[in-house]
Design an enzyme around this catalytic site. Sequence first.
Site, PDB file in Angstrom:
ATOM      1  N   LEU A   1      -1.842   3.871   0.581  1.00 48.04           N
ATOM      2  CA  LEU A   1      -1.552   4.024  -0.879  1.00 48.04           C
ATOM      3  C   LEU A   1      -2.543   4.735  -1.586  1.00 48.04           C
ATOM      4  O   LEU A   1      -3.911   4.167  -1.542  1.00 48.04           O
ATOM      5  CB  LEU A   1      -0.730   2.970  -1.498  1.00 48.04           C
ATOM      6  CG  LEU A   1       0.392   2.278  -0.737  1.00 48.04           C
ATOM      7  CD1 LEU A   1       0.817   1.029  -1.673  1.00 48.04           C
ATOM      8  CD2 LEU A   1       1.554   3.283  -0.898  1.00 48.04           C
ATOM      9  N   ASP A   2      -2.463   5.477  -2.569  1.00 48.82           N
ATOM     10  CA  ASP A   2      -3.538   5.972  -3.501  1.00 48.82           C
ATOM     11  C   ASP A   2      -4.168   4.843  -4.110  1.00 48.82           C
ATOM     12  O   ASP A   2      -3.355   3.709  -4.267  1.00 48.82           O
ATOM     13  CB  ASP A   2      -3.168   6.738  -4.691  1.00 48.82           C
ATOM     14  CG  ASP A   2      -2.730   8.265  -4.032  1.00 48.82           C
ATOM     15  OD1 ASP A   2      -2.944   8.557  -2.589  1.00 48.82           O
ATOM     16  OD2 ASP A   2      -1.793   9.169  -4.557  1.00 48.82           O
ATOM     17  N   LYS A   3      -5.432   5.036  -4.662  1.00 52.22           N
ATOM     18  CA  LYS A   3      -5.955   3.918  -5.211  1.00 52.22           C
ATOM     19  C   LYS A   3      -5.170   3.199  -6.498  1.00 52.22           C
ATOM     20  O   LYS A   3      -5.089   1.897  -6.925  1.00 52.22           O
ATOM     21  CB  LYS A   3      -7.209   4.308  -5.913  1.00 52.22           C
ATOM     22  CG  LYS A   3      -8.160   3.200  -6.877  1.00 52.22           C
ATOM     23  CD  LYS A   3      -9.424   3.958  -7.503  1.00 52.22           C
ATOM     24  CE  LYS A   3      -9.895   2.892  -8.450  1.00 52.22           C
ATOM     25  NZ  LYS A   3     -11.269   3.603  -8.870  1.00 52.22           N
TER      26      LYS A   3
ATOM     27  N   ARG B   1       3.537  12.595  -6.059  1.00 51.17           N
ATOM     28  CA  ARG B   1       2.869  13.035  -7.336  1.00 51.17           C
ATOM     29  C   ARG B   1       2.998  14.688  -7.620  1.00 51.17           C
ATOM     30  O   ARG B   1       3.194  15.188  -8.707  1.00 51.17           O
ATOM     31  CB  ARG B   1       1.308  12.483  -7.334  1.00 51.17           C
ATOM     32  CG  ARG B   1       1.336  11.126  -7.699  1.00 51.17           C
ATOM     33  CD  ARG B   1      -0.221  10.615  -7.178  1.00 51.17           C
ATOM     34  NE  ARG B   1      -1.150  11.277  -8.129  1.00 51.17           N
ATOM     35  CZ  ARG B   1      -2.322  10.968  -8.211  1.00 51.17           C
ATOM     36  NH1 ARG B   1      -3.002  10.430  -6.911  1.00 51.17           N
ATOM     37  NH2 ARG B   1      -3.206  11.214  -9.047  1.00 51.17           N
TER      38      ARG B   1
END
Length: 345
Positions: free
Chosen positions: A169-171, A274
């Site tokens: 997962l992205d930060k 996103r």
Amino acid sequence: MNTFLDQGLAIISATPSATLDEGDAVDEVLSDASETRQGEVAVAQHGDRLDRALTHLAPEFSRNYLQQLIDAGWVQINGQVVRKHAHKVRAADVLTLELHPTPQSQAFKPQAMDLVVMYQDPHILVIDKPAGMVVHPAPGNWSGTLLNGLLALDEKMVAMPRAGIVHRLDKDTSGLMVVARTRQAMDALVAAIAVRSVSRQYLAVGHRTWSGKPSVCVDAPMGRDPRNRLRMAVVDLLKTPGKTAKTDIHFVANTVDGCLVRCVLHTGRTHQIRVHMASIGHPLVADKVYGGTDRDGMVRQALHAFRLAFDHPVTGAALAFESPVPADFEHLLKTWGLSYNSPTR
């Protein structure tokens, strides 16, 4: 002198998968300690580039990392500093390589942290990752990552590639991740993700009121944005390198400020939701990289991996997990008057 014989024990902890990207400074040392390795160039390496020859002297490091040691002046040939990567070495040249502990070299170490474990058995863990936590060490984030926490949580994870991490997962994306604790489970999970049998669902809040069909399938390939290499973008594969990417987006609720949607991944490209949300005119709230702005306390992209479902990689049992939205996400929903009902698998 032995040809390419390491002198003494390594003081640096490294892994072949931990590489420095272009621009990272190798002179950011953690201490004054260093290790020197020295060896002669073998006849078989006569005429090789210096950076390639050094891989025989320090095989656990990437060539990219060794090139930066050359740049820093930590490599000598016959007692003279050489800073040219492509310098041709000769048989019997004496190479001296000075290694320093850098943030990169210290990345794969246990760090105790409070991980939220939703489920565990001898084969897998399901983690609820908070926003702000990096999953895997990378330039700028060599410590404090989920990987560091997993190594501290279970000492056996050190024997697992990437400490059992099979997806990311992205930060600044919160939510559920499955982690393997055995190689059998890891191989099965990687295969399941590849054939898209692991269901990953996200809640997202986008700018602008939703209009049109209640469900859309965004089937748009993605690659590096040719105008900004730090971003991803929808691309034309005939003109720009990239990969296929597919996201199902289901409308949940509207407000005058924006919309709440549920996203189902078919592929797992970097920043996929996103980018796809921005491509249809609904950039995520607070996703400043792709056109969003901060609103009502939300200062990171409004994206939460709230549901994860898959068949157990060893027993085959059907498993499903849900994560409540974190406080910042919940505050945004309440402020905007948005709510959702959990779907079935």
